[in-house]
Design a protein around this motif. Sequence first.
Motif, short mmCIF file in Angstrom:
data_model
loop_
_atom_site.label_atom_id
_atom_site.label_comp_id
_atom_site.label_asym_id
_atom_site.label_seq_id
_atom_site.Cartn_x
_atom_site.Cartn_y
_atom_site.Cartn_z
N LEU A 109 43.91 59.89 40.03
CA LEU A 109 42.61 59.27 40.24
C LEU A 109 42.74 58.13 41.24
CD1 LEU A 109 42.29 56.27 38.68
CD2 LEU A 109 42.22 57.71 36.67
N ILE A 110 41.63 57.79 41.89
CA ILE A 110 41.58 56.62 42.75
C ILE A 110 40.62 55.63 42.10
CG2 ILE A 110 42.21 57.81 44.86
CD1 ILE A 110 39.30 57.89 45.63
N ARG A 111 40.92 54.34 42.28
CA ARG A 111 40.17 53.31 41.55
C ARG A 111 39.88 52.11 42.47
NH1 ARG A 111 43.20 51.63 36.45
NH2 ARG A 111 42.16 53.44 35.56
N PRO A 112 38.72 52.08 43.11
CA PRO A 112 38.31 50.85 43.80
C PRO A 112 37.90 49.80 42.77
CG PRO A 112 36.61 52.52 43.97
CD PRO A 112 37.76 53.17 43.28
N THR A 113 38.28 48.54 43.00
CA THR A 113 37.98 47.48 42.04
C THR A 113 37.50 46.23 42.76
OG1 THR A 113 40.30 46.76 42.08
CG2 THR A 113 39.65 48.26 40.31
N PHE A 114 36.79 45.39 42.00
CA PHE A 114 36.32 44.10 42.51
C PHE A 114 36.45 43.08 41.39
CE2 PHE A 114 32.99 40.90 42.88
CZ PHE A 114 33.23 40.41 44.16
N LEU A 115 36.90 41.87 41.73
CA LEU A 115 37.05 40.79 40.75
C LEU A 115 36.48 39.50 41.33
CD1 LEU A 115 40.11 39.95 38.55
CD2 LEU A 115 39.06 38.15 39.91
N TYR A 116 35.69 38.80 40.51
CA TYR A 116 35.18 37.48 40.86
C TYR A 116 35.65 36.48 39.80
CZ TYR A 116 31.93 33.55 41.07
OH TYR A 116 31.39 32.29 41.13
N SER A 117 36.23 35.38 40.25
CA SER A 117 36.73 34.34 39.35
C SER A 117 36.11 33.00 39.72
CB SER A 117 38.26 34.24 39.44
OG SER A 117 38.74 33.11 38.72
N ALA A 118 35.75 32.22 38.70
CA ALA A 118 35.17 30.89 38.93
C ALA A 118 35.72 29.92 37.90
CB ALA A 118 33.65 30.94 38.84
N PRO A 119 36.03 28.67 38.30
CA PRO A 119 36.51 27.67 37.35
C PRO A 119 35.39 27.20 36.44
CG PRO A 119 36.19 26.68 39.51
CD PRO A 119 35.96 28.15 39.68
N ILE A 120 35.76 26.72 35.24
CA ILE A 120 34.77 26.21 34.29
C ILE A 120 34.93 24.70 34.09
CG2 ILE A 120 33.86 26.37 31.96
CD1 ILE A 120 34.86 29.23 31.82
N GLY A 121 36.10 24.28 33.61
CA GLY A 121 36.33 22.87 33.28
C GLY A 121 36.60 22.01 34.50
N ASP A 122 36.59 20.69 34.30
CA ASP A 122 36.81 19.74 35.39
C ASP A 122 38.20 19.89 36.01
OD1 ASP A 122 34.27 18.74 35.04
OD2 ASP A 122 34.92 17.10 33.71
N ASP A 123 39.24 20.01 35.17
CA ASP A 123 40.59 20.18 35.69
C ASP A 123 40.71 21.48 36.46
OD1 ASP A 123 41.37 17.79 34.57
OD2 ASP A 123 42.18 18.72 32.75
N ALA A 124 40.07 22.52 35.95
CA ALA A 124 40.11 23.81 36.63
C ALA A 124 39.46 23.73 38.00
CB ALA A 124 39.43 24.88 35.78
N LYS A 125 38.35 22.99 38.09
CA LYS A 125 37.64 22.87 39.37
C LYS A 125 38.46 22.13 40.41
CE LYS A 125 33.02 23.19 37.35
NZ LYS A 125 31.75 22.48 37.02
N GLU A 126 39.41 21.28 39.95
CA GLU A 126 40.29 20.60 40.89
C GLU A 126 41.46 21.49 41.30
OE1 GLU A 126 41.60 16.89 39.35
OE2 GLU A 126 39.58 16.04 39.18
N ALA A 127 41.80 22.46 40.46
CA ALA A 127 42.99 23.28 40.71
C ALA A 127 42.67 24.61 41.38
CB ALA A 127 43.73 23.54 39.40
N ILE A 128 41.50 25.20 41.07
CA ILE A 128 41.17 26.51 41.60
C ILE A 128 39.75 26.51 42.14
CG2 ILE A 128 42.78 27.75 40.10
CD1 ILE A 128 40.44 28.43 38.29
#
Length: 235
Positions: free
Chosen positions: A202-221
Amino acid sequence: MKKLTVLLAAALLFAGATSALAEIKVEGDVYVGIFEKYLWRGFDLSGGQPVTQGGMDISFHNLTLSYWTNVQNSTDSGAGLNGGEANETDITVNYAIPVGEVATINLGNIYYTLDGLNDTNELYLGASLNTLLSPTVKAYYDWDEFKDDRFYTLSIGHGIDLGKATLNLGALASYADGDASHELWNTELTAGLDIPVTEQILIRPTFLYSAPIGDDAKEAIDDETTAGLTVMLTF
């Protein structure tokens, strides 16, 4: 290398003991894919550069042994990434414990071999309900090099039959508990399309979206997306 040897030896000994007790049907898959970048828990680990990722899974009875590797496709001198080189290889041992027809418990260990960092081990425990959206909770604990780090995820997923293909949709939220932060970390939305070519390929095209939530996360990613295409052979 000693850690990897011990881990593989334990898995092989367990497999040998199990096979001596009963006839085991072995199943598995081999796959390779190309992706825009390598995202892990919201972190862009490939410097925004494309990667090739591949591996294999072998299952017998309730035990699965998995091999996975990431290859940097191009060079990013600022991030110290060398094109054409494998900079991470993971070995995972997973044991699935069915709880009737209601749920499945998964207990496992991931052995990370990392370019430029000490190799480490991460133990995980997860529980999935065999119901609508397959809600799954999972806890990770690095008992080796980063003993103060724990990571938790809650995810759901659903497959939609499209006739000749299956659309798989998923959502995940995570919580980081370690030296750097104690907060909600990131959320991920995923979409993939399983397109059978033959009964085994099989072939599998994929898509991923990631977003930070917390304050520390927003500074790191940052908000990140990645897309890819994987080819898989099952046996």
